[in-house]
Design an enzyme around this catalytic site. Structure first.
Site, PDB file in Angstrom:
ATOM      1  N   HIS A   1       5.310   8.986 -19.077  1.00 47.20           N
ATOM      2  CA  HIS A   1       5.444   8.647 -17.651  1.00 47.20           C
ATOM      3  C   HIS A   1       6.706   7.867 -17.328  1.00 47.20           C
ATOM      4  O   HIS A   1       6.978   7.598 -16.161  1.00 47.20           O
ATOM      5  CB  HIS A   1       4.217   7.873 -17.166  1.00 47.20           C
ATOM      6  CG  HIS A   1       4.186   6.453 -17.640  1.00 47.20           C
ATOM      7  ND1 HIS A   1       3.904   6.121 -18.937  1.00 47.20           N
ATOM      8  CD2 HIS A   1       4.422   5.284 -17.000  1.00 47.20           C
ATOM      9  CE1 HIS A   1       3.954   4.808 -19.079  1.00 47.20           C
ATOM     10  NE2 HIS A   1       4.270   4.269 -17.918  1.00 47.20           N
TER      11      HIS A   1
HETATM   12  C1  UD1 Z   1       3.452   1.506 -13.170  1.00 42.13           C
HETATM   13  C2  UD1 Z   1       4.168   0.424 -13.962  1.00 42.13           C
HETATM   14  C3  UD1 Z   1       4.283   0.846 -15.429  1.00 42.13           C
HETATM   15  C4  UD1 Z   1       2.953   1.261 -15.985  1.00 42.13           C
HETATM   16  C5  UD1 Z   1       2.377   2.369 -15.121  1.00 42.13           C
HETATM   17  C6  UD1 Z   1       1.032   2.811 -15.663  1.00 42.13           C
HETATM   18  C7  UD1 Z   1       5.848  -0.762 -12.621  1.00 42.13           C
HETATM   19  C8  UD1 Z   1       7.296  -0.998 -12.426  1.00 42.13           C
HETATM   20  N1  UD1 Z   1       5.519   0.200 -13.486  1.00 42.13           N
HETATM   21  O1  UD1 Z   1       4.343   2.616 -13.101  1.00 42.13           O
HETATM   22  O2  UD1 Z   1       4.771  -0.251 -16.171  1.00 42.13           O
HETATM   23  O3  UD1 Z   1       3.119   1.724 -17.315  1.00 42.13           O
HETATM   24  O4  UD1 Z   1       2.229   1.851 -13.796  1.00 42.13           O
HETATM   25  O5  UD1 Z   1       0.419   3.732 -14.896  1.00 42.13           O
HETATM   26  O6  UD1 Z   1       5.037  -1.449 -12.028  1.00 42.13           O
HETATM   27  N2  UD1 Z   1       0.557   7.041  -7.650  1.00 42.13           N
HETATM   28  C9  UD1 Z   1      -0.598   7.745  -7.395  1.00 42.13           C
HETATM   29  N3  UD1 Z   1      -1.773   7.084  -7.396  1.00 42.13           N
HETATM   30  C10 UD1 Z   1      -1.862   5.762  -7.636  1.00 42.13           C
HETATM   31  C11 UD1 Z   1      -0.683   5.054  -7.889  1.00 42.13           C
HETATM   32  C12 UD1 Z   1       0.514   5.712  -7.910  1.00 42.13           C
HETATM   33  O7  UD1 Z   1      -0.566   8.948  -7.181  1.00 42.13           O
HETATM   34  O8  UD1 Z   1      -2.987   5.202  -7.624  1.00 42.13           O
HETATM   35  C13 UD1 Z   1       1.849   7.727  -7.671  1.00 42.13           C
HETATM   36  C14 UD1 Z   1       2.828   7.109  -6.693  1.00 42.13           C
HETATM   37  O9  UD1 Z   1       2.749   7.709  -5.461  1.00 42.13           O
HETATM   38  C15 UD1 Z   1       4.147   7.333  -7.366  1.00 42.13           C
HETATM   39  C16 UD1 Z   1       3.827   7.314  -8.846  1.00 42.13           C
HETATM   40  O10 UD1 Z   1       2.424   7.514  -8.961  1.00 42.13           O
HETATM   41  O11 UD1 Z   1       4.671   8.587  -7.063  1.00 42.13           O
HETATM   42  C17 UD1 Z   1       4.300   6.061  -9.517  1.00 42.13           C
HETATM   43  O12 UD1 Z   1       3.516   4.917  -9.158  1.00 42.13           O
HETATM   44  P1  UD1 Z   1       4.149   3.437  -9.219  1.00 42.13           P
HETATM   45  O13 UD1 Z   1       3.116   2.433  -8.881  1.00 42.13           O
HETATM   46  O14 UD1 Z   1       5.409   3.407  -8.456  1.00 42.13           O
HETATM   47  O15 UD1 Z   1       4.579   3.167 -10.705  1.00 42.13           O
HETATM   48  P2  UD1 Z   1       4.117   3.826 -12.080  1.00 42.13           P
HETATM   49  O16 UD1 Z   1       5.068   4.873 -12.477  1.00 42.13           O
HETATM   50  O17 UD1 Z   1       2.662   4.183 -12.025  1.00 42.13           O
END
Ligand code: UD1
Length: 369
Positions: free
Chosen positions: A214
Site C-alpha cells: 500500500h
Molecule cells: C494510512 C497511514 C499508513 C498506514 C495505512 C494503513 C498515514 C500517513 N498513513 O495510509 O501509515 O499504514 O493507513 O491502512 O496516515 N480510504 C478508504 N476507506 C477508508 C480510509 C481510506 O477507502 O476507510 C481510501 C482513501 O480515500 C484514500 C486511501 O484509502 O484514497 C488512502 O487513505 P489515507 O487515510 O489517506 O492513508 P493510507 O494510505 O490508508
C-alpha cells in the site's frame, strides 16, 4: 468516569492505530474496575472510516465505541492534517483533557499531538523513537514532528531509545515498555479464524503466500506495481498468493488490464482473518511495518519490499528481510523460502503481551491518579 480525576485522550485514526490502542484501553478499564482513578476519552479522528478499515477492528478487538468521532474522512496529507487539528482543537477548547496519548505514525498521530501541545496539554507518544531515515514516507515526517513535541516517550525497542537519546531526549522521559501491537496479537491468537474464501481458494497451511502492498512508492505507479506482482507470481511457483488490497492499492489495480495468474485479490481483511492467513502462510511479502512485527512474533518468513525499515529488530532478530524495491530481488528470496532455508528468528525484549499494563501504570504515576 471518576469525577475530579484526570482524563487522558486516547487518539486513534487509521487502521494500524486500532490494534495499538486496544490493550491500553483494556488496561485502563481493568485499573478502573480495581479502583484506579484515571479516566480516558477515546477520540477517533475518522481518518479511516470504512467498516473494513475501521469498524471491523473495533468489533473484533472489543474496543469501546469512541467517545468522540471527528469525522475528518479522506483528503491530501495537508487537508487531513489541517482538518484533524481544527476539529481536535475545538474539542480541547470545549472540553480539555489532562494528556493527549497518540500511537504510531499516521497523520492523526501528528495532527493531534500538535493541536494538544499548542494548548499546553502534554503529549505521550506510544511507539516513539523509531526512524526509517526515509523522508519520502509521510509516516517518517509524522514520527519526527510528533517526537519533537512529545513529553513522554513510550518505546518498543532499545534502538528507539537510542534514537531519542541521540536527539537530546533525557532518559527520564523515555519509558521502554514493549509493543502494544504484540499485546493484541498474543491476546487474540487463539481466536484467529479462516476467512470465508479459505475453502473456495483451496488454501492449505504452508502452501500459499500472503501479499500486502500500500505504500505510495510501490502502488501509485502502474508499471512498478505490475512489476512487483509479476515477480511475486513467478516466485510463487504455482502456489496461490492471497492479496488483501488496501483501498489505495485496489484503485490502482482496477486500472490494470489483468492480474498475473495465481494472485487472488481479496478485500481488506478483518484482524482475526488476516492474522489467521499470515500465521499459516509459507511466507509474507509486504511493504507494511506492522506486519513485519507480527510475522516476527509468529515466526513466519517475511520479505519487505522497501529500502529501509524503522523496525530494524525485525531484521536483526526476527524473520524479516529487506529486499528493496527492485522486483528482481523476489526470485532468489522466494527460492530460499521454498528450499526451507529461511532464518528462524527470535522475539524482541518486552514483546510479551504486558505493554498496555506498563503504559497505564506509568500514566497513573505521571498524572498522580
Ligand atoms: C494510512 C497511514 C499508513 C498506514 C495505512 C494503513 C498515514 C500517513 N498513513 O495510509 O501509515 O499504514 O493507513 O491502512 O496516515 N480510504 C478508504 N476507506 C477508508 C480510509 C481510506 O477507502 O476507510 C481510501 C482513501 O480515500 C484514500 C486511501 O484509502 O484514497 C488512502 O487513505 P489515507 O487515510 O489517506 O492513508 P493510507 O494510505 O490508508
Amino acid at each position: 468516569m471518576n469525577k475530579g480525576s484526570p482524563t487522558v485522550d486516547i487518539i486513534a485514526g487509521a487502521r494500524p492505530n486500532f490494534m495499538k490502542i486496544a490493550p491500553i484501553l483494556r488496561a485502563m478499564q481493568a485499573r478502573q474496575a480495581a479502583g484506579g482513578q484515571l479516566n480516558y476519552r477515546l477520540v477517533h479522528t475518522g481518518q479511516h472510516y470504512d467498516d473494513k478499515m475501521s469498524g471491523d477492528f473495533f468489533r473484533q478487538l472489543g474496543i469501546p465505541q469512541p467517545d468522540v468521532n471527528l469525522e475528518v474522512g479522506s483528503g491530501s496529507q495537508a487537508q487531513q492534517t489541517a482538518n484533524i487539528m481544527i476539529r481536535y482543537e475545538e474539542l480541547l477548547l470545549a472540553a480539555p483533557s489532562a494528556m493527549c496519548l497518540v500511537v504510531g505514525d499516521v497523520t492523526s498521530t501528528m495532527a493531534c499531538a500538535i493541536a494538544a501541545q499548542k494548548l499546553c496539554i502534554p503529549v505521550a507518544h506510544v511507539e516513539a523513537g523509531i526512524r526509517s531515515g526515509d523522508w519520502t514516507m509521510p509516516e517518517e515526517i509524522n514520527r519526527r514532528v510528533t517526537d519533537a513535541i512529545t513529553n513522554w516517550f513510550f518505546t518498543t525497542s532499545e534502538v528507539a531509545n537510542t534514537n531519542l537519546r541521540n536527539a537530546g531526549v533525557e532518559d527520564e522521559r523515555i519509558f521502554f515498555v514493549g509493543n502494544t501491537m504484540i499485546d493484541t496479537l498474543l491476546a487474540n491468537q487463539h481466536q484467529f479464524q479462516p476467512p470465508a474464501f479459505w475453502q473456495a481458494l483451496a488454501l492449505h497451511p504452508q502452501q500459499y503466500l500472503v501479499l500486502t502492498l500500500h505504500r505510495p512508492a510501490n502502488v501509485d505507479n502502474a508499471e512498478t506495481l505490475t512489476g512487483m506482482l509479476m515477480a511475486v507470481a513467478a516466485g510463487a511457483r504455482g502456489a496461490p498468493v492471497v492479496f488483501p488490497a488496501h483501498p489505495r492499492t485496489a484503485k490502482m489495480l482496477a486500472a490494470l488490464p489483468a492480474l498475473p495468474s495465481g494472485i487472488h485479490l481479496v478485500d481488506p481483511q478483518p484482524y482475526l482473518e488476516f492474522n489467521y492467513l499470515v500465521r499459516h502462510a509459507k511466507g509474507v511479502v509486504t511493504d507494511s511495518g506492522g506486519v513485519t512485527e507480527e510475522t516476527t512474533v509468529m515466526g513466519v518468513p517475511c520479505m519487505t519490499l522497501r529500502d529501509s525499515t524503522e523496525r530494524p529488530e525485525t531484521v536483526t532478530m526476527g524473520t524479516n528481510e529487506l529486499l528493496g524495491t527492485d522486483p528482481a530481488a523476489l526470485g532468489p528470496a522466494l527460492a530460499k523460502l521454498w528450499a526451507g532455508q529461511w532464518k528462524k528468528g527470535g522475539i524482541p525484549e518486552k514483546w510479551d503481551g504486558r505493554t498496555g499494563e506498563r503504559i497505564v501504570a506509568k500514566l497513573e504515576e505521571l498524572l498522580g491518579a
